[in-house]
Scaffold this motif. Structure first.
Motif, mmCIF file in Angstrom:
data_model
loop_
_atom_site.group_PDB
_atom_site.id
_atom_site.type_symbol
_atom_site.label_atom_id
_atom_site.label_comp_id
_atom_site.label_asym_id
_atom_site.label_seq_id
_atom_site.Cartn_x
_atom_site.Cartn_y
_atom_site.Cartn_z
ATOM 1 N N LEU A 186 0.811 -1.213 0.000
ATOM 2 C CA LEU A 186 0.000 0.000 0.000
ATOM 3 C C LEU A 186 0.850 1.272 0.000
ATOM 4 C CD1 LEU A 186 -3.105 -0.847 2.219
ATOM 5 C CD2 LEU A 186 -2.933 -0.670 -0.260
ATOM 6 N N PRO A 187 1.933 1.353 0.778
ATOM 7 C CA PRO A 187 2.779 2.561 0.668
ATOM 8 C C PRO A 187 3.305 2.792 -0.747
ATOM 9 C CG PRO A 187 3.316 1.362 2.662
ATOM 10 C CD PRO A 187 2.376 0.484 1.890
ATOM 11 N N THR A 188 3.704 1.712 -1.427
ATOM 12 C CA THR A 188 4.214 1.849 -2.797
ATOM 13 C C THR A 188 3.124 2.335 -3.747
ATOM 14 O OG1 THR A 188 5.824 0.086 -2.424
ATOM 15 C CG2 THR A 188 5.315 0.634 -4.712
ATOM 16 N N LEU A 189 1.936 1.769 -3.617
ATOM 17 C CA LEU A 189 0.834 2.161 -4.491
ATOM 18 C C LEU A 189 0.356 3.582 -4.194
ATOM 19 C CD1 LEU A 189 -1.209 -1.178 -4.555
ATOM 20 C CD2 LEU A 189 0.058 -0.152 -6.459
ATOM 21 N N ILE A 190 0.336 3.957 -2.939
ATOM 22 C CA ILE A 190 -0.064 5.327 -2.582
ATOM 23 C C ILE A 190 0.882 6.340 -3.207
ATOM 24 C CG2 ILE A 190 -0.213 6.945 -0.640
ATOM 25 C CD1 ILE A 190 -1.381 4.602 1.005
ATOM 26 N N GLU A 191 2.159 6.012 -3.224
ATOM 27 C CA GLU A 191 3.144 6.894 -3.844
ATOM 28 C C GLU A 191 2.960 6.956 -5.363
ATOM 29 O OE1 GLU A 191 6.352 9.469 -4.268
ATOM 30 O OE2 GLU A 191 5.330 8.818 -2.430
ATOM 31 N N ALA A 192 2.569 5.825 -5.961
ATOM 32 C CA ALA A 192 2.491 5.747 -7.422
ATOM 33 C C ALA A 192 1.172 6.249 -7.998
ATOM 34 C CB ALA A 192 2.719 4.309 -7.877
ATOM 35 N N ARG A 193 0.091 6.169 -7.239
ATOM 36 C CA ARG A 193 -1.228 6.488 -7.775
ATOM 37 C C ARG A 193 -1.545 7.980 -7.625
ATOM 38 N NH1 ARG A 193 -0.119 2.367 -9.605
ATOM 39 N NH2 ARG A 193 -1.312 0.423 -9.662
ATOM 40 N N LYS A 194 -1.101 8.756 -8.581
ATOM 41 C CA LYS A 194 -1.311 10.203 -8.524
ATOM 42 C C LYS A 194 -2.792 10.561 -8.688
ATOM 43 C CE LYS A 194 3.074 10.638 -8.098
ATOM 44 N NZ LYS A 194 3.629 10.858 -6.733
ATOM 45 N N GLN A 195 -3.572 9.673 -9.311
ATOM 46 C CA GLN A 195 -5.002 9.930 -9.489
ATOM 47 C C GLN A 195 -5.797 9.638 -8.224
ATOM 48 O OE1 GLN A 195 -3.421 7.262 -10.374
ATOM 49 N NE2 GLN A 195 -4.730 5.512 -10.876
ATOM 50 N N ARG A 196 -5.112 9.159 -7.180
ATOM 51 C CA ARG A 196 -5.722 8.930 -5.861
ATOM 52 C C ARG A 196 -6.902 7.942 -5.952
ATOM 53 N NH1 ARG A 196 -4.494 13.107 -2.189
ATOM 54 N NH2 ARG A 196 -6.597 13.168 -1.349
ATOM 55 N N LYS A 197 -6.647 6.857 -6.644
ATOM 56 C CA LYS A 197 -7.654 5.809 -6.792
ATOM 57 C C LYS A 197 -6.995 4.463 -6.566
ATOM 58 C CE LYS A 197 -11.081 3.933 -10.040
ATOM 59 N NZ LYS A 197 -11.689 4.056 -11.390
ATOM 60 N N LEU A 198 -7.670 3.582 -5.815
ATOM 61 C CA LEU A 198 -7.111 2.280 -5.467
ATOM 62 C C LEU A 198 -8.228 1.247 -5.515
ATOM 63 C CD1 LEU A 198 -4.336 1.141 -4.497
ATOM 64 C CD2 LEU A 198 -5.179 1.405 -2.163
ATOM 65 N N THR A 199 -7.986 0.151 -6.257
ATOM 66 C CA THR A 199 -8.996 -0.891 -6.395
ATOM 67 C C THR A 199 -8.375 -2.253 -6.069
ATOM 68 O OG1 THR A 199 -9.976 0.394 -8.194
ATOM 69 C CG2 THR A 199 -10.774 -1.841 -7.885
ATOM 70 N N ILE A 200 -9.020 -2.969 -5.157
ATOM 71 C CA ILE A 200 -8.526 -4.258 -4.669
ATOM 72 C C ILE A 200 -9.592 -5.312 -4.914
ATOM 73 C CG2 ILE A 200 -7.758 -5.534 -2.612
ATOM 74 C CD1 ILE A 200 -6.847 -2.827 -1.453
#
Length: 272
Positions: free
Chosen positions: A92-106
């Motif tokens: 999650l820390p890596t994805l939070i840094e990478a997802r500039k569009q502020r969207k996360l789907t699991i």
């Protein structure tokens, strides 16, 4: 009286067609125990009478229920813990840094009664407060209407919450309703439950950043495993993460994933 081999083979075929699960002849005894309640619900005293009915009527609905009854729905909160530690410490820390569009789907595939997706949602709320302003969705799927119905209620017995859920998280994220505990609305809003059979046609799915496909591939044949993983690859972001069960591996499978290790957890990343 034990089921005849011909009846066992007939039921094995129904299960394979309905869920993709491979049940060996040596496991034929499982039909007698797991289908007894279904047989009684359909007005039969024995499972072999249910089989006769299935042969004569060919009722699709009951065939689906046979496949669901033979599916193992063992699950509990924060099961095996290592994948959740990897999620918290690295993924999650890596994805939070990478997802500039502020969207996360699991995606939690084969989610059973919901403890796994709710565990992920609790972890997100506990350790990543910045995600409150993000578009976060946890899609949880299973082929069984029965387990999905329970999962959507978010209600669990004392025994169920005692399995893997720390007391401080229980009192913080659940409310007591009689003899049960109900997941609070803040956590439930993060999870969307859908019916999906991994071996049938998939509905339209979003592009996933993390996929939990744990403790289900072990029940499939090699060709079915490879087919599922190939389809899964097309539903994942290029930098996404795939988590399998502790006893599962992609060794000797032709799959478009590479293995990585995070602490005590094994993860798989899509190959481009």
């Amino acid at each position: 009286m034990p089921l005849a081999e011909a009846d066992i083979d007939f039921l094995r075929g129904i299960v394979a067609d309905g869920s993709g699960h491979v049940i060996s002849r040596d496991q034929g005894y499982l039909f007698e125990t797991r289908l007894q309640s279904l047989a009684q619900r359909e007005g039969h005293e024995t499972v072999d009478q249910l089989v006769s009915d299935l042969r004569q009527q060919g009722r699709k609905r009951i065939g689906e229920e046979v496949a669901e009854a033979m599916t193992i729905n063992e699950t509990f909160f924060f099961r095996d813990m290592h994948p959740f530690e990897a999620l918290k410490q690295t993924i999650l820390p890596t994805l939070i840094e990478a997802r500039k569009q502020r969207k996360l789907t699991i995606w939690c595939a084969a989610c059973s009664t919901g403890q796994e997706p709710y565990s992920i949602a609790i972890m997100a709320r506990e350790h990543f407060p910045e995600l409150r302003s993000w578009d976060v969705k946890i899609v949880a799927t299973d082929l069984s209407d029965g387990v999905l119905q329970k999962a959507r209620t978010g209600k669990y017995t004392q025994f169920e919450v005692n399995r893997g859920l720390p007391a401080q998280l229980l009192v913080k994220h659940f409310v007591r309703e009689g003899t049960e505990w109900k997941v609070n609305d803040d956590i439930r809003r993060l999870v969307e439950f859908r019916k999906l059979n991994l071996t049938a046609a998939w509905p339209a799915l979003p592009c996933f950043d993390v996929v939990f496909l744990r403790n289900v591939l072990i029940y499939f044949s090699v060709p079915t495993k490879e087919q599922i993983l190939s389809r899964l690859h097309r539903s994942m972001a290029d930098d996404a993460y795939l988590m399998l069960g502790g006893g599962e591996t992609l060794i000797n499978l032709k799959t478009p994933f590479q293995r990585e290790t995070y602490g005590s957890a094994v993860c798989y990343r899509p190959l481009k």
